[in-house]
Structures are given as structure tokens and as C-alpha cells.
Write a protein that holds these residues in place. Structure first.
Motif, PDB file in Angstrom:
ATOM      1  N   PRO A 490       0.807  -1.230   0.000  1.00 10.54           N
ATOM      2  CA  PRO A 490       0.000   0.000   0.000  1.00 10.54           C
ATOM      3  C   PRO A 490       0.833   1.269   0.000  1.00 10.54           C
ATOM      4  O   PRO A 490       0.464   2.253  -0.642  1.00 10.54           O
ATOM      5  CB  PRO A 490      -0.831  -0.141   1.290  1.00 10.54           C
ATOM      6  N   VAL A 491       1.957   1.267   0.697  1.00 10.99           N
ATOM      7  CA  VAL A 491       2.768   2.477   0.775  1.00 10.99           C
ATOM      8  C   VAL A 491       3.327   2.836  -0.602  1.00 10.99           C
ATOM      9  O   VAL A 491       3.274   3.983  -1.047  1.00 10.99           O
ATOM     10  CB  VAL A 491       3.894   2.292   1.810  1.00 10.99           C
ATOM     11  N   ARG A 492       3.853   1.840  -1.297  1.00 14.94           N
ATOM     12  CA  ARG A 492       4.419   2.116  -2.624  1.00 14.94           C
ATOM     13  C   ARG A 492       3.324   2.465  -3.631  1.00 14.94           C
ATOM     14  O   ARG A 492       3.542   3.285  -4.532  1.00 14.94           O
ATOM     15  CB  ARG A 492       5.223   0.915  -3.114  1.00 14.94           C
ATOM     16  N   LEU A 493       2.171   1.846  -3.498  1.00 14.64           N
ATOM     17  CA  LEU A 493       1.090   2.168  -4.428  1.00 14.64           C
ATOM     18  C   LEU A 493       0.655   3.624  -4.269  1.00 14.64           C
ATOM     19  O   LEU A 493       0.439   4.346  -5.253  1.00 14.64           O
ATOM     20  CB  LEU A 493      -0.092   1.218  -4.211  1.00 14.64           C
ATOM     21  N   VAL A 494       0.516   4.077  -3.040  1.00 21.03           N
ATOM     22  CA  VAL A 494       0.168   5.480  -2.809  1.00 21.03           C
ATOM     23  C   VAL A 494       1.291   6.398  -3.300  1.00 21.03           C
ATOM     24  O   VAL A 494       1.026   7.483  -3.831  1.00 21.03           O
ATOM     25  CB  VAL A 494      -0.131   5.701  -1.316  1.00 21.03           C
ATOM     26  N   ALA A 495       2.540   5.943  -3.151  1.00 28.25           N
ATOM     27  CA  ALA A 495       3.657   6.749  -3.642  1.00 28.25           C
ATOM     28  C   ALA A 495       3.607   6.904  -5.162  1.00 28.25           C
ATOM     29  O   ALA A 495       4.011   7.937  -5.694  1.00 28.25           O
ATOM     30  CB  ALA A 495       4.987   6.109  -3.216  1.00 28.25           C
ATOM     31  N   TRP A 496       3.119   5.904  -5.871  1.00 27.38           N
ATOM     32  CA  TRP A 496       2.969   6.024  -7.325  1.00 27.38           C
ATOM     33  C   TRP A 496       1.763   6.891  -7.681  1.00 27.38           C
ATOM     34  O   TRP A 496       1.807   7.674  -8.638  1.00 27.38           O
ATOM     35  CB  TRP A 496       2.810   4.644  -7.956  1.00 27.38           C
ATOM     36  N   LEU A 497       0.686   6.754  -6.939  1.00 22.25           N
ATOM     37  CA  LEU A 497      -0.529   7.500  -7.282  1.00 22.25           C
ATOM     38  C   LEU A 497      -0.400   8.984  -6.940  1.00 22.25           C
ATOM     39  O   LEU A 497      -1.061   9.818  -7.572  1.00 22.25           O
ATOM     40  CB  LEU A 497      -1.724   6.906  -6.529  1.00 22.25           C
ATOM     41  N   THR A 498       0.432   9.312  -5.979  1.00 22.90           N
ATOM     42  CA  THR A 498       0.555  10.728  -5.598  1.00 22.90           C
ATOM     43  C   THR A 498       1.064  11.605  -6.738  1.00 22.90           C
ATOM     44  O   THR A 498       0.438  12.621  -7.061  1.00 22.90           O
ATOM     45  CB  THR A 498       1.448  10.849  -4.356  1.00 22.90           C
ATOM     46  N   PRO A 499       2.182  11.278  -7.412  1.00 18.82           N
ATOM     47  CA  PRO A 499       2.588  12.148  -8.533  1.00 18.82           C
ATOM     48  C   PRO A 499       1.672  12.028  -9.747  1.00 18.82           C
ATOM     49  O   PRO A 499       1.556  12.977 -10.530  1.00 18.82           O
ATOM     50  CB  PRO A 499       4.007  11.652  -8.863  1.00 18.82           C
ATOM     51  N   LEU A 500       1.010  10.873  -9.903  1.00 22.57           N
ATOM     52  CA  LEU A 500       0.111  10.732 -11.050  1.00 22.57           C
ATOM     53  C   LEU A 500      -1.148  11.570 -10.894  1.00 22.57           C
ATOM     54  O   LEU A 500      -1.815  11.871 -11.888  1.00 22.57           O
ATOM     55  CB  LEU A 500      -0.263   9.255 -11.237  1.00 22.57           C
ATOM     56  N   ALA A 501      -1.521  11.922  -9.657  1.00 25.91           N
ATOM     57  CA  ALA A 501      -2.677  12.786  -9.381  1.00 25.91           C
ATOM     58  C   ALA A 501      -3.924  12.283 -10.103  1.00 25.91           C
ATOM     59  O   ALA A 501      -4.432  12.924 -11.021  1.00 25.91           O
ATOM     60  CB  ALA A 501      -2.386  14.224  -9.761  1.00 25.91           C
TER      61      ALA A 501
END
Length: 1011
Positions: A490-501
Motif C-alpha cells: 500500500p505504501v508504494r502504491l500510494v507513492a505512485w498514485l501521488t505524482p500521477l494525481a
């Protein structure tokens, strides 16, 4: 090498005597008369034509020709000088004699003698000498070479050269002269003679200097067979390959001095282009010096050796050849790349090989000098796309090598970081990201590209780079693969979704579906136009289920419910995949499987469906398609949740069915919605955890879902399936009334009435079973008391007999005699027929096997069973007639009845098959008064005979072992689950596991009521 030297030369004097009327001939030569014919042949071959009159202003004598004569054993150079004289022949015509000298080329080649140097040595020689021997030529190279003089002469005739001044003007003059000389040298490769015009005012030596400038841009070995002339008369078929002459010379390419000619395409243009690039990169002096070192004889028509000669001097070609030979180095590759101009040779294979090697060396610590060369080519508009494609391949090759050679992730990440650092320096992140997945649907390449981005991480790939984020949004397949891989963390997935906005207005619809996992306003983002598709919703749900995150799964279901509902009710091509829409827009075939499953088909819809629902025929079994597994522990590995084969395929009900059966725990926060989707795709609902709080939340969510107007055509079937776990045994579970209340509040009166009837039937069946259990307990208690009474009587009789025997043995000792034993005493020594009290036979409620009917009485029960099996009899009636015979399966009647039941099974419908064993169990318990243990033993024995293949006997039968075995396994799992639940209830009754006052479980939770 530049010092003066002498060379031996053979000579000949060609002309005529004064006042003679004879033709021109060799008058004197080395060796005398025997060699005149040889020299005459050489001189005529080198003749430049008829010279002009002495009064001519241009093309004055002397005319000089230099001819290379390649023989088999050695090379010779002949120089012919046609000059003026004061002699007149017999016709009063001016005699034009010719001096001819022939010398060995070995020393000339070793000293790299030019045409001007050779002329300087020949010019002062006067012929004929007083002897017929060879002469010695004093060769002294000038301070300024002929090549330099020739370039100055060419520059004087170049257009616009008169206005140039200063250092810049000098450079322009030299560049123009070099360009002209390079073009003329390339024209020699065409094979036709080249005639230079516009040089009529030049002297013989200046013209030879021009030849030195042109031939100096070819390998020195070309001089071995080249024929040049200071002037020709313009006749047909000139004897030279390079000469000055008139513009109208036939069969020759005329070039004006100082004006660069047009070089035809092919090897000549290739030579011109490569030579110009080589001069620009390496330098004019270095190129000419290198060409002078190539003294191997070569003809201008031999294009291959000439181009190869440039390749030896070209650092680019040298580097390419070294790479092809496997002898490359960092320095060699760097020189090869630096020798290329921007955008040059981008289409050649050699350029690609050099860039590929440069990228490989750039990863190593000693390859930093290649960074600048790669950056220069990468940032150019022509070569940039090719370098980006090679960088994308290099990134993939690192991951591929790590996978094939079992490299650790640290080594792969180090190499990827070094390559990506170079990408960041050139600001080419977006271009490389677009090239990583490729253009074709290559799943293997896509997996490695996603692995590459996962190793780099979101901060390196998309952090702070708007164009990189835009590229990831455009590369839908690659980004989905990355998100699917990172969904386990979950942490890495959120890290990817954050810059993708994903919630941004400019985000694409497919990415907006992922907003439910990264922003609080998930539902608003997922409902913005354009909305995500059903395929996007399935991708997100696949990620949440694969990650094992119940809260994320609940958010995905709530935020993407319309899309998931569309997938569940959409058309399909298999059992339980939905059907074609009806006239009212509802789905005509509802994708539901029966609660008693794995019978090879599906059940008919309940007749209590909504008004207007047409009668639906039974869905036949599709051969070769296995039914959907109902047990997640059997069908899907818990440690590796099932997911669609590719996250880009079109979603269907089968994909959703796989997710719903993957891991029950991941659906715990949205159990009601999961059960509704399960019913829609043909999976039995699981039901809520039977706890008061969980059932209350389940009921609230279920009530809200059933109010949806889109589910109106399916309410009857939905409520019928959702009520299954509630009405199933054990009855009276904790929280059961709350769920039943939510189902009874369905906005459909007939559906609610049908559920009420089922509930009443369930309660009646419960009361009947309780009464049967009470009767069975009373019978068992009676039998137990009788058994205990008989056992007590037996013990009393045995004790009484032992006491009598002890009294008889002690009587003689008490009276002091030895008396003989009496008959009574003998008989009493051991009771021979002591009464043995045994309890009644424990037959477990078995009844005698039904025999044949007597004349005049009712038909034989076995005949009735056979008659019913031939007719479309219901499973309830068949079970009632079959129950007496199951009490003794080893008898002939029991075996024959089993065969008859198998024939009925073969012809029965799936729903009737599924209900047979249930009706048989109730018949044995209620009508035959069998105990639960005996009933279970009978059913187990029947299934064992069917699975072992001994249920049909020798007369055939229709039993199918597969469905019966699966049904038995399902019941076994249900019993085990019930045992675990009862143990948990018992533990809660004795141990306070929660804070607060312990609560005593209800009466129905104190243990199983089946024992």
C-alpha cells in the motif's frame, strides 16, 4: 624523408630532325635503337594531343603528362614533357619535341613525391645527352608542398574569393578550395575522365599543384595507375583521367576551376560525404597525412578499397570495426561518437552499435567520458529518438539480464540508477517512458518494463516532472502494469498514485478510477466526466484484492459500484455470465448458480420473481467448462490471490467471479455488496459473520443496495439467494433476525411474501426436527435404561453365585470332616448355566428389509421404486420410497434399489439431483426414526459405493461419481466449519474475551443440536 635524393631514370627524345619530312619518332633513348619501339609506344600513349600555336595566349607549352605504369613485378612512373623548339621540318612546320623520362616508382612512393616535386626535378634536365645510358635525377622537395600551392590556386579561382580578407576570409578561401578538391576527387570514382576548365592562364607547375591538391585527397596508392595532364586538346577519348582542357571535351566530366561540381549519388557521393565529415572532425592535415600513408596500389574505380581507406582514418568507422570485431574500448567508442557531427549517420547500423556500447560503458565508473558524447547526440533532433530507443532497450536488458542470470535486485538497481541518471541529465524521461512498453502487444516486454520502473521507484520516474507524468498517463498499459505490481504494498502504491494525481481534472478516465485509493473525495473523483469504464473498475478491484486490503476493497466497491454492477450484469458467453437483454431492458438470463452446486448445470429462477419476468428455461451445461469453484481454499491459493491473466483484457463476469472467490477476508468491510455481486455472477453468497455488530452493518448496507432501482428486475432472485446463508443451518444464529428484517424490507411485496413463506417453512421444519429429536432421545433413554437394568441384574446374579460357592467350600472346614463332595456341591463348584442378562440389540433404528408382496396385497415396494424411477418422479417421492432399502445396503434388495435410484439420477434435472440426498436424510430421520449417526453412516456408505464404482452392479445405472463426491466434500467442509464455530461459542461461554460484562450465549449456541 623530405631530404633531397637521386633517382635513376630512363629517357627518350621524341621528335624529328630539322628539315625532315618524316613523321615524329624516337630519335634518341636509353639503350639505343633496340628500345626505340618501346619508348615510342609509351610516348604515344601519354600524348596529350595537338598543342596550340606559339602565339596562343592560353594553354601554352610545355604540356606535361604524368602516367603511372603498374606492371606485374614493379611500378613505374612516366613523365612526358611536350615543349617548344626553334626547329622547322621540311614543310616549314614548327617541330614540337617531347622529353620522356621513365623511373622506378619504389623510391618515389617511399618519399611520397608529389607532381610538382617531380616536375621540379625533370624541368632542368636537357635531352638528348651525349650518351645512351640512364640519367640521375636530383629530387629536392620544395619548402611548400604541391597540395598547399594547389589549394591556394583553387582558392584564387573560387567565386567570391576576392572580397575575403583577414583570418576569417582566409579560412573561407581554404574551406572553399578544400570543398572543390574533395568534390573533384570524388568525381574520379565515377570512372570517366575529368577535365578542369577555366585554368587557361595557369602555368604548367600551377596546374600540377592543382592535381596534387585533388589527388592528395585520395590514398597515395591511387597515383600508381593515375594518368594526369597539364592540358589536352579537347579531342575524343582523352588519354588522361584528370587534366586541364577545353569545356567542349567529349566523353568527359567538365569541372570549372573553383566551382564545386555536383557529385552523382552512389559511392562517389558517399566518398565525398565521408571525406568532408572526416576533414571536419579530424582536421584537414590529419586526413591528408593519413591518406599519404596508404600507398597500396588502388584504382579509382575500386570503390570498396577507397571507402575502406577512409574507414581506417575515420574514428567512427574504426570504432565500428572494433565493435564488430569485439575489440572495443571506452576510449575508442568515445572517439567514434565524438567524431560524428550532430545528426550524422543516425540511420546507420554502426551508429546504433556505437551508441549501444556507449550506453553500456556509461554505466561503469570509468565511462563518464561517454556521457558528454551521448548527451550531444541524444539532444539532437535527428539522432535523439534513436538514442532514446536504445536507452529504453538498455533499461529492459538490465532487468532481463537480472532475471536470466539470477542477479540480486541491488545490482540491477545500481545499473538502472546509473542509466536513469543519464536520462535525467538529458531531460529525456518522458521520451524513454513512451518507448519502454513498445508498440506491439508484447506481454513479456511489458512485464520487464514495469519491473524496471518498480526498481527505479516513483520518485525517480515521475517525481517533479510534468512531462514524465504526462507520458505515464499516455502509456496506459505500462502504468496499469506498474500499479498492479505495486498494489501488494500500500505504501508504494500510494507513492505512485501521488505524482500521477488521479483526481486531477486533466487525468484520464482510466486513471481517475484509482482515485478511490489515494484521495478522500474518491467517489466524487470517480464520478467526474468522463467516468471510468467497467474495465478500469475491474483493474482497481484486482489491485485491492491482490493487495489483501479490505478497506481499499470497500472503497473501490463503493466508489466504482456502477461500473462493477455493469460488469456483473453484462452479457457473457458461459454459464452464469448473463444473457441477452429482454424487451424491457432487463437481462433475460440471470447469472445465478444453485446453492447446492457442482451438479453440472444451473437452476431455474424462482417462480416468485418480479412481475413481468418471463419464464427462463434451464441453462444447459457447456461441455469442457468446469463449474466455478465454491470453496476459495480449494480453488485459489491464499498466499497468491488470483488475478486476471493480464490487467488490460476486456472485463467480464468470469474475472469478477475470480476476484470474489479469491480471499473471503478481503471482502469483510463490504460483505453485503460482495454478496450481491456474487449472486449476479453466479457465485453463492457467503453471508455476514454471525455477530450482532457485523450483522447490523451487513443489514444496513444490504438494505441500501436493494433500494437501487437498477436491481428491480433481479430482486426476486437476489433475495432468494441472499436468504440462503440466513436460512441455512444452524438456525437461530446471532444477528440472524437483523439480516432477515433487511431482506423482508425489499421494495417488492411478492418477493417479501415469498421470503416470509420460506421463513415459516423453515420454522416449521425446525419444530418438527426438534420433536423428532425429543422422540429419539426418549427412545435412546429407554434403551439405555433397559440395558443398564439388564447389566445390573447380571452383576447381582454373578455375585450371588460366587457367594453360594464360597459358602459350600467353607462348610466342611467348619464341621471338621473330609466329607465327599455332594452332587449339590459339585454342581455348585461353578455355575454352568449362570443367567446372562444382556441388553436389547442396538440396531440404531434399523427396520427389516422390505420383502415381496403377498398375493392380494399392495405391490412390492421395490417394484414401486422401479416404476417411480421410470416416471418423472420428484426427488422427495423417490427418497421416501428408497429410504427403507437403504437400511440394509448389503442385501440384494438394497443393492437393486441403489441401481434403480441411479437410473432415476441419470434422467433427473440438476435441481432434483441436488435435493435427493437432502430428502433422503429427512426421510431417514423423520419417517424411519433413525439417529443422526445412523443416517450419516447410511449416506456415507451410499456415497462410498458410488465413488468406488460399485453402485451400479452388473445391471447398469446412471450414478456419476464426480458430482456426488464434490457434494460430499462440500458437506464435510460445512460440518467442519460448524464444529469450529461451536468450539468458539463454547470458548466464549467460559472465557471473557472482550472488555465489559461477559455475555452468555443463546440456547442455540451451546452446542450442536444434531447430536
Amino acid at each position: 624523408m623530405n631530404d633531397a635524393f637521386t633517382v635513376e631514370a630512363l629517357w627518350a627524345w621524341y621528335g624529328k630532325e630539322a628539315g625532315s619530312l618524316a613523321e615524329y619518332d624516337v630519335l634518341h633513348c636509353t639503350g639505343g635503337a633496340p628500345r626505340r619501339a618501346m619508348f615510342s609506344k609509351y610516348i604515344i600513349t601519354a600524348s596529350l594531343g595537338n598543342p596550340p600555336s606559339a602565339a596562343a595566349a592560353q594553354d601554352r607549352l610545355p604540356w606535361i603528362s604524368v602516367v603511372g605504369l603498374p606492371f606485374t613485378d614493379q611500378l613505374w612512373t612516366g613523365i612526358s614533357v611536350m615543349e617548344t623548339s626553334t626547329l622547322r621540318d621540311g614543310a616549314n612546320r614548327a617541330v614540337v619535341p617531347t622529353r620522356y623520362l621513365l623511373m622506378d616508382s619504389a623510391e618515389l612512393v617511399r618519399r611520397r613525391v608529389e607532381y610538382t616535386t617531380l616536375w621540379d626535378a625533370v624541368a632542368p634536365v636537357r635531352l638528348p645527352p651525349e650518351h645512351d645510358e640512364s640519367i640521375l635525377l636530383e629530387v629536392s622537395p620544395p619548402a611548400v608542398g604541391g597540395l598547399t600551392e594547389g589549394l591556394e590556386t583553387i582558392a584564387d579561382h573560387a567565386p567570391g574569393s576576392t572580397g575575403a580578407a583577414g583570418a576569417a576570409g582566409t579560412g573561407q578561401r581554404r574551406a572553399a578550395a578544400v570543398e572543390w578538391a574533395v568534390s573533384v576527387a570524388a568525381l574520379l570514382l565515377c570512372g570517366s575522365p575529368v577535365v578542369i576548365t577555366g585554368g587557361g592562364a595557369l602555368g604548367a607547375r600551377a596546374r600540377l599543384a592543382v592535381f596534387d591538391a585533388v589527388v592528395g585527397l585520395l590514398p597515395y596508392g591511387v597515383r600508381s595507375g593515375l594518368r594526369v595532364g597539364s592540358c589536352i586538346d579537347g579531342g575524343d577519348r582523352p588519354p588522361t583521367q584528370l587534366a586541364f582542357g577545353p569545356r567542349h571535351t567529349p566523353s568527359a566530366r567538365c569541372v570549372r576551376l573553383g566551382t564545386p561540381p555536383q557529385v552523382p549519388a552512389g559511392p562517389p557521393e558517399d566518398y565525398r560525404r565521408r571525406l568532408s565529415r572526416l576533414i571536419e572532425v579530424v582536421g584537414f592535415d590529419a586526413v591528408t597525412a593519413g591518406l599519404r600513408e596508404l600507398d597500396a596500389p588502388v584504382a579509382p574505380a575500386d570503390h570498396g578499397p577507397l571507402l575502406d581507406a577512409l574507414g581506417r582514418l575515420d574514428p567512427f568507422r574504426a570504432a565500428v570495426n572494433a565493435v564488430e570485431a569485439g575489440q572495443q574500448s571506452v576510449q575508442l567508442v568515445a572517439e567514434g561518437l565524438n567524431s560524428l557531427a550532430d545528426g550524422e549517420d543516425t540511420e546507420s547500423d554502426g551508429f546504433l552499435r556505437l551508441v549501444e556500447c556507449g550506453i553500456a560503458y556509461a554505466v561503469d565508473p570509468g565511462g563518464r567520458e561517454l556521457h558528454e558524447a551521448l548527451r550531444r547526440h541524444w539532444t539532437h533532433e535527428r539522432s535523439g529518438p534513436r538514442v532514446s530507443a536504445l536507452m529504453a532497450e538498455a533499461l529492459l536488458n538490465v532487468v532481463l539480464s537480472g532475471a536470466e542470470h539470477a542477479m540480486d535486485s541491488t545490482s540491477c538497481r545500481t545499473r538502472l540508477d546509473a542509466l536513469w541518471r543519464l536520462v535525467e541529465q538529458c531531460r529525456k524521461e518522458a521520451e524513454v517512458l513512451r518507448l519502454l512498453p513498445g508498440r506491439t502487444a508484447d506481454g513479456r516486454r511489458l512485464r520487464y518494463a514495469a519491473e524496471c520502473l518498480c526498481l527505479l521507484g516513483p520518485d525517480r520516474v515521475a517525481g517533479g516532472r510534468a512531462d514524465a507524468v504526462h507520458a505515464l498517463r499516455e502509456s496506459r498499459r505500462l502504468t496499469l502494469e506498474v500499479l498492479a505490481r505495486e498494489s501488494a504494498d500500500p505504501v508504494r502504491l500510494v507513492a505512485w498514485l501521488t505524482p500521477l494525481a488521479p483526481a486531477a481534472p486533466e487525468a484520464p478516465a482510466w486513471l481517475r478510477a484509482w482515485a478511490v485509493l489515494s484521495v478522500r473525495e474518491a467517489r466524487r473523483a470517480s464520478q467526474a466526466e468522463p467516468r471510468p469504464t467497467a474495465e478500469d473498475a475491474v483493474h482497481v478491484l484486482t489491485a485491492t484484492v491482490g493487495a489483501g486490503q479490505p478497506d481499499w476493497t470497500a472503497e473501490a466497491v463503493r466508489g466504482l459500484w456502477p461500473q462493477l454492477y455493469t460488469v456483473a450484469t453484462g452479457p457473457g458467453d458461459g454459464p452464469g455470465d448473463g444473457g441477452r437483454p429482454g424487451e424491457d431492458g432487463a437481462t433475460a438470463r440471470f447469472p445465478l448458480l444453485p446453492r447446492t452446486r457442482n451438479r453440472g448445470g444451473t437452476r431455474k429462477p424462482s417462480p416468485a420473481g418480479p412481475p413481468g419476468t418471463p419464464d427462463v428455461p434451464e441453462i444447459p451445461e457447456i461441455p469442457g467448462r468446469s463449474p466455478v469453484p465454491s470453496d476459495p481454499a480449494v480453488s485459489v491459493d491464499r498466499a497468491a490471490p488470483a488475478a486476471p491473466a493480464a490487467p488490460f483484457g476486456p472485463p467480464d463476469a468470469r474475472t469478477l467471479r475470480t476476484l470474489l472467490t479469491a480471499d473471503p477476508d478481503v471482502w469483510q468491510h463490504c460483505r453485503a455488496a460482495a454478496d450481491v455481486l456474487s449472486c449476479l455472477v453466479g457465485v453463492p453468497p457467503v453471508g455476514p459473520p454471525w455477530r450482532e455488530a457485523a450483522c447490523l452493518a451487513y443489514a444496513r448496507s444490504l438494505h441500501q443496495i436493494l433500494q437501487d432501482g437498477n436491481l428491480a428486475p433481479f430482486l426476486g432472485l437476489l433475495v432468494g439467494e441472499l436468504a440462503g446463508p440466513v436460512l441455512a443451518e444452524p438456525w437461530g444464529k446471532e444477528g440472524e433476525p437483523v439480516v432477515l428484517t433487511a431482506l423482508l424490507r425489499v421494495p417488492h411485496q411478492e418477493v417479501a411474501a415469498d421470503l416470509s413463506r420460506r421463513l415459516a417453512a423453515r420454522d416449521e421444519e425446525r419444530r418438527r426436527r426438534q420433536a423428532a429429536r425429543e422422540r429419539e432421545r426418549a427412545v435412546q433413554a429407554q434403551r439405555l435404561s433397559e440395558r443398564e437394568a439388564a447389566h445390573t441384574a447380571h452383576l447381582r446374579a454373578t455375585r450371588r453365585a460366587q457367594e453360594n460357592q464360597a459358602v459350600r467350600q467353607a462348610a466342611p472346614e467348619r464341621h471338621g470332616g473330609t466329607g465327599l463332595p455332594t452332587a449339590t456341591g459339585t454342581a455348585g463348584a461353578g455355575p454352568r448355566s449362570a443367567p446372562t442378562a444382556t441388553g436389547p440389540r442396538a440396531d440404531h433404528g434399523r427396520t427389516p428389509v422390505v420383502g415381496a408382496a403377498r398375493p392380494g396385497e399392495e405391490p412390492d415396494p421395490l417394484e414401486r421404486l422401479e416404476h417411480a424411477a421410470r416416471l418423472p418422479c420428484s426427488s422427495r417421492d423417490l427418497a421416501a420410497m428408497w429410504a427403507p432399502f437403504t437400511l440394509d445396503l448389503e442385501s440384494a434388495a438394497g443393492r437393486q434399489a441403489l441401481v434403480v435410484a441411479g437410473r432415476w439420477w441419470e434422467k433427473a434435472q440438476d435441481g432434483e439431483r441436488a435435493a435427493l440426498f437432502g430428502h433422503l436424510q429427512r426421510a431417514l430421520l423423520a419417517e424411519r426414526q433413525c439417529s443422526v449417526d445412523v443416517t450419516a453412516d447410511i449416506l456415507h456408505e451410499i456415497r462410498r459405493l458410488i465413488v468406488a464404482g460399485r453402485a451400479s452392479g452388473h445391471s447398469g445405472g446412471g450414478w456419476q461419481a464426480g458430482p456426488v463426491l464434490r457434494e460430499a466434500k462440500r458437506e464435510l467442509r460445512a460440518r467442519r466449519a460448524r464444529v469450529r464455530e461451536l468450539r468458539w461459542i463454547r470458548l466464549r461461554a467460559h472465557v471473557n474475551l472482550a472488555p465489559g460484562t461477559p455475555r452468555k450465549p443463546g440456547k442455540w449456541n451451546r452446542g450442536s443440536t444434531d447430536r
